[in-house]
Design an enzyme around this catalytic site. Structure first.
Site, PDB file in Angstrom:
ATOM      1  N   TYR A   1       0.863  -1.179   0.000  1.00  0.00           N
ATOM      2  CA  TYR A   1       0.000   0.000   0.000  1.00  0.00           C
ATOM      3  C   TYR A   1       0.899   1.229   0.000  1.00  0.00           C
ATOM      4  O   TYR A   1       2.074   1.146  -0.368  1.00  0.00           O
ATOM      5  CB  TYR A   1      -0.896  -0.115   1.255  1.00  0.00           C
TER       6      TYR A   1
ATOM      7  N   ARG B   1      -6.207  10.812 -10.614  1.00  0.00           N
ATOM      8  CA  ARG B   1      -5.464  11.456  -9.519  1.00  0.00           C
ATOM      9  C   ARG B   1      -5.012  10.362  -8.558  1.00  0.00           C
ATOM     10  O   ARG B   1      -5.617  10.118  -7.517  1.00  0.00           O
ATOM     11  CB  ARG B   1      -6.387  12.472  -8.814  1.00  0.00           C
TER      12      ARG B   1
ATOM     13  N   LYS C   1      -6.006  -1.532  -2.387  1.00  0.00           N
ATOM     14  CA  LYS C   1      -7.091  -1.234  -1.439  1.00  0.00           C
ATOM     15  C   LYS C   1      -7.865  -2.517  -1.113  1.00  0.00           C
ATOM     16  O   LYS C   1      -8.243  -2.749   0.024  1.00  0.00           O
ATOM     17  CB  LYS C   1      -8.048  -0.198  -2.034  1.00  0.00           C
TER      18      LYS C   1
ATOM     19  N   GLU D   1     -12.276   5.662  -6.007  1.00  0.00           N
ATOM     20  CA  GLU D   1     -10.930   5.912  -5.495  1.00  0.00           C
ATOM     21  C   GLU D   1     -10.092   6.671  -6.517  1.00  0.00           C
ATOM     22  O   GLU D   1     -10.001   6.269  -7.678  1.00  0.00           O
ATOM     23  CB  GLU D   1     -10.268   4.555  -5.183  1.00  0.00           C
ATOM     24  N   ASP D   2      -9.477   7.736  -6.075  1.00  0.00           N
ATOM     25  CA  ASP D   2      -8.483   8.468  -6.854  1.00  0.00           C
ATOM     26  C   ASP D   2      -8.976   8.947  -8.221  1.00  0.00           C
ATOM     27  O   ASP D   2      -8.251   8.856  -9.226  1.00  0.00           O
ATOM     28  CB  ASP D   2      -7.187   7.636  -6.955  1.00  0.00           C
TER      29      ASP D   2
ATOM     30  N   ASP E   1     -13.742   7.195  -1.111  1.00  0.00           N
ATOM     31  CA  ASP E   1     -12.770   7.022  -0.029  1.00  0.00           C
ATOM     32  C   ASP E   1     -11.950   8.285   0.209  1.00  0.00           C
ATOM     33  O   ASP E   1     -11.601   8.604   1.342  1.00  0.00           O
ATOM     34  CB  ASP E   1     -11.843   5.871  -0.421  1.00  0.00           C
ATOM     35  N   ASP E   2     -11.629   9.002  -0.857  1.00  0.00           N
ATOM     36  CA  ASP E   2     -10.777  10.191  -0.719  1.00  0.00           C
ATOM     37  C   ASP E   2     -11.532  11.348  -0.078  1.00  0.00           C
ATOM     38  O   ASP E   2     -10.948  12.155   0.626  1.00  0.00           O
ATOM     39  CB  ASP E   2     -10.233  10.595  -2.089  1.00  0.00           C
TER      40      ASP E   2
ATOM     41  N   ASN F   1      -0.126  12.021  -0.053  1.00  0.00           N
ATOM     42  CA  ASN F   1       0.591  10.771  -0.307  1.00  0.00           C
ATOM     43  C   ASN F   1       1.174  10.754  -1.710  1.00  0.00           C
ATOM     44  O   ASN F   1       0.663  11.457  -2.576  1.00  0.00           O
ATOM     45  CB  ASN F   1      -0.383   9.587  -0.173  1.00  0.00           C
TER      46      ASN F   1
END
Ligand SMILES: O=C([O-])CC(=O)C(=O)O
Ligand SMILES: [Mg+2]
Length: 598
Positions: free
Chosen positions: A146, A199, A217, A289-290, A312-313, A454
C-alpha cells in the site's frame, strides 16, 4: 476452473454449524451477510473440504490455483489424494514456517519495489499465505503493498507488468460493460474499488496504471477488514490519460489518447454503474478511489442515492481525520468547536474533511452547520478562499468562502487566521515550511499538524520536520508512514492518518448489515469507533491513532458501529439484527489459515 458445486461442498459444517457458531449464514442471500462460497470463514475452519469437485488426473493445476494452493504445506494424505506426488519436494512445511521463510526472503530485498513485486507474486501463487503474511506483519508490510510503495508501482506498472490483476474497462467497451463483468470468474462480488486513474494519490494522472490502487485497497479489505478475497473486485476504467510521458511510453498499458470528458465520460460511467447493479445486485459496495476532483464530487453526488457507494478520498479520509482530531483533543484538552482549522488544499480530501468536521461540531453544539463551517478556512493554489472569490470558485469550494480580505500565501493565512489545527491535503510536498510550522508553534501550546498528502514524496512535511520546527510541540500525523523521531532526548511517534483505518471496517459494517446506502451518520459512527480504539497511554508520545497491529479488532468495532447506525436508520436489510454486532462482525471475517482437504 471451479464448478459451481464446490460452493455446496465447500460449506463444510454448512449453515447449521455456522449458526451454532453464532456466525453469518452460509449464503449471500437477499438478507445480506457474507456468503462463504469457498468455505473461507473461520467458523468452518476445522472441517474437511474438497478443493476440487471435478475428477483430475494430476494435481498440477491445484498447485497453480492461488486460492487453493498450499505449496509445500500439502500433507502426505493430501499429496496422495490430489495427485501431487512428485510435484513437490518431499519436505512438508507448516504455514508458519512458510511464513517465516518468505518474511526472511522479503527482508533481504532492500528496494521497496522488489518487495512489492515479491508480494504480488505470492498473491498470485498462494493467496492464503499472502494474507497470513499481511495480517501477521501488518505494520511492516502495509507500506509495501500500500502507500507509499504502491504509488511507485503504479508509476512503473507498465514495465513491471506480469499478469493482469482486476478488470479493465475502457472507452472501447462502451455498450458491452455488462458482458465484461460476466468475464470475471467470481459471481458473488461484495466490494468493488474503482478508479479512472486521474489522480493517483498525490502523483497525478497515471491513466490505466492506476490499477495498482484498487488492487492494493482490496487486499486491505481482506487483510484488515476480513472481506473474502473472492468477494473483492478491483476495476480500472480507462478513458485515456493526459499524462504525456505515459502516452509516449512504449510500455504503457492503457489507451493511447487524451482523457474523454463531458457526456462521453458520463455515459461510460453511467453504463458501468448500471451494469454493476444489474450484475451484482443492490448491495454491492462501490468505492470510488483516486478520481480527479471534478468527477469525484459529481459521481458521488449522482450515485450515493442510487447505489451503495462512497468516495474514499472524500469520505474515508474525512472519517479518519475526524477520529484523529477527537483523540488529539482528548490528549490536549478542549472541544472540537473551540478549534480553528486551516487547510492547505481544497479538493476531495480537504473539503470532505472540512464538511465532516463541521457536521460533527454541529452535532455536538446543536449549532447549524452553516455556522460551524465558519470555524474552518481553506487555502488553495490561489490563496485563502474568501468571499470575494465566490464567483470564480468550483462549487465544492463555495461553502468555505468566508468574509475576509484576500490573502495570498499559506504563511500569511496562518498569521491571519491563527489556526489551532493545520491540515495539508493538496498533494504538493514540502509546503509546510519551517516558517509555517514555527508560526503554528508560536500561536499554540500544542498545534495539531496533519500532513495528509501521499505518497511520502508529496507529504507537506516529514515527521522530523514537524517535531523539530515546532520544538517538539506538535501533535503530528501524516497520510504516509514515518518512523518515530528522537528530538531532544524524547521519542515522538507520528500517527498515520490514512483512510486504511476506516474503509475496511466501514465496508465490513455495510456488508454484514446488508446496508443499501452509505450516509454521513455512518461516517461519524466510524470516526467515533476508531477514536475509541486509540490508546490513551500513547498520547504522551504524540500518537493519536491506535496501532495498525490491532487493525482487525479495530475494524470489527468500526464495522459494528457502522452496522448499528445502518439498523438505526432503517438502511440495513440483513434481518433480524444480530444482538452482539462486534462478535458478529468478528465471526464473519475471513481467516487465512489453510483448510484441510479431504
Ligand atoms: O491511498 C492512500 O494511501 C490514501 C488515499 O486514498 C490517497 O492518498 O488517495
Ligand atoms: Mg485515494
Amino acid at each position: 476452473a471451479l464448478p459451481e458445486s464446490t460452493a455446496d461442498m465447500g460449506g463444510g459444517g454448512g449453515p447449521a454449524a455456522a449458526a451454532a457458531a453464532g456466525c453469518c449464514n452460509g449464503k449471500a442471500g437477499p438478507g445480506g451477510g457474507t456468503g462463504d462460497v469457498y468455505g473461507e470463514d473461520r467458523a468452518t475452519e476445522d472441517q474437511l473440504i474438497t478443493p476440487w469437485a471435478v475428477s483430475v488426473a494430476s494435481g498440477y493445476n491445484l498447485l497453480r490455483d492461488p486460492r487453493h494452493n498450499k505449496g509445500s504445506a500439502f500433507s502426505e494424505k493430501e499429496r496422495d489424494a490430489h495427485y501431487l506426488r512428485g510435484l513437490l519436494p518431499p519436505a512438508i512445511l507448516s504455514q508458519e514456517l512458510q511464513e517465516k521463510r518468505i518474511m526472511h526472503t522479503l527482508r533481504q530485498y532492500k528496494v521497496p519495489l522488489q518487495r512489492y513485486m515479491a508480494l504480488m507474486d505470492l498473491q498470485e501463487r498462494n493467496e492464503k499465505l499472502f494474507y497470513k503474511l499481511l495480517i501477521d506483519n501488518v505494520e511492516e508490510l502495509l507500506p509495501v503493498v500500500y502507500t507509499p510503495t504502491v504509488g511507485e508501482a503504479c508509476q512503473k506498472y507498465g514495465s513491471i507488468f506480469r499478469r493482469p490483476q482486476g478488470l479493465f474497462i475502457s472507452l472501447k467497451d462502451k455498450g458491452k460493460i455488462l458482458e465484461i463483468l460476466k468475464n470475471w470468474p467470481e459471481r458473488n462480488i461484495q466490494v468493488i474499488v474503482v478508479t479512472d486513474g486521474e489522480r493517483i494519490l498525490g502523483l497525478g494522472d497515471l491513466g490505466c496504471q492506476g490499477m495498482g490502487i484498487p488492487v492494493g485497497k482490496l487486499s486491505l479489505y481482506t487483510a484488515l477488514g476480513g472481506l473474502r478475497p473472492s468477494a473483492c473486485l478491483p476495476i480500472t476504467i480507462d478513458v485515456g490519460t493526459n499524462n504525456e510521458e505515459l502516452l509516449k511510453d512504449e510500455f504503457y498499458i492503457g489507451l493511447r489518447q487524451k482523457r474523454a470528458t463531458g457526456q462521453e465520460y458520463a455515459e461510460l460511467l453511467d453504463e458501468f454503474m448500471n451494469a454493476v447493479k444489474q450484475n451484482y445486485g443492490e448491495k454491492v459496495l462501490v468505492q470510488f478511489e483516486d478520481f480527479g476532483n471534478h468527477n469525484a464530487f459529481e459521481l458521488l453526488t449522482k450515485y450515493r442515492h442510487t447505489h451503495l457507494a462512497f468516495n474514499d478520498d472524500i469520505q474515508g479520509t474525512a472519517s479518519v481525520v475526524l477520529a484523529g482530531l477527537i483523540s488529539a483533543l482528548r490528549a490536549v484538552g478542549g472541544k472540537l468547536a473551540e478549534q480553528k482549522f486551516l487547510f492547505l488544499g481544497a479538493g476531495e480530501a480537504g473539503t470532505g474533511i472540512a464538511e465532516l468536521i463541521a457536521l460533527e461540531m454541529s452535532k455536538q453544539t446543536k449549532a447549524p452547520v452553516e455556522e460551524t463551517r465558519k470555524k474552518i478556512w481553506l487555502v488553495d493554489s490561489k490563496g485563502l478562499i474568501v468571499r470575494s472569490r465566490l464567483e470564480s470558485l468550483q462549487h465544492f469550494k463555495k461553502p468555505w468562502a468566508h468574509e475576509h480580505e484576500p490573502v495570498k500565501t499559506l504563511l500569511d493565512s496562518v498569521k491571519a487566521i491563527k489556526p489551532t489545527v493545520l491540515i495539508g491535503s493538496s498533494g504538493v510536498g514540502k509546503t509546510f515550511t519551517k516558517e509555517v510550522l514555527e508560526a503554528m508553534a508560536s500561536l499554540n501550546e500544542k498545534p495539531i499538524i496533519l500532513a495528509l498528502s501521499n505518497p511520502t514524496s508529496q507529504s507537506e512535511c516529514t515527521a522530523e520536520e514537524a517535531y523539530t520546527w515546532t520544538k517538539g510541540k506538535a501533535i503530528f500525523a501524516s497520510g504516509s508512514p514515518f518512523d518515530p523521531v528522537n528530538y531532544n532526548g524524547k521519542t515522538y511517534v507520528p500517527g498515520q492518518a490514512n483512510n486504511a483505518y476506516i474503509f475496511p471496517g466501514l465496508g465490513l459494517g455495510l456488508i454484514i448489515s446488508g446496508a443499501i446506502r452509505v450516509n454521513d451518520g455512518m461516517l461519524l459512527a466510524a470516526s467515533e469507533a476508531l477514536a475509541s480504539q486509540a490508546i490513551p497511554g500513547n498520547f504522551e508520545k504524540g500518537l493519536i491513532y491506535p496501532p495498525f497491529s490491532n487493525i482487525r479488532k479495530i475494524s470489527a468495532h468500526i464495522a459494528a458501529s457502522v452496522a448499528a447506525k445502518a439498523y438505526e436508520l432503517g438502511l440495513a436489510s440483513h434481518l433480524p439484527r444480530p444482538k452482539d454486532l462486534v462478535k458478529y462482525a468478528e465471526s464473519c471475517m475471513y481467516s487465512p489459515v489453510y483448510r484441510n482437504y479431504r
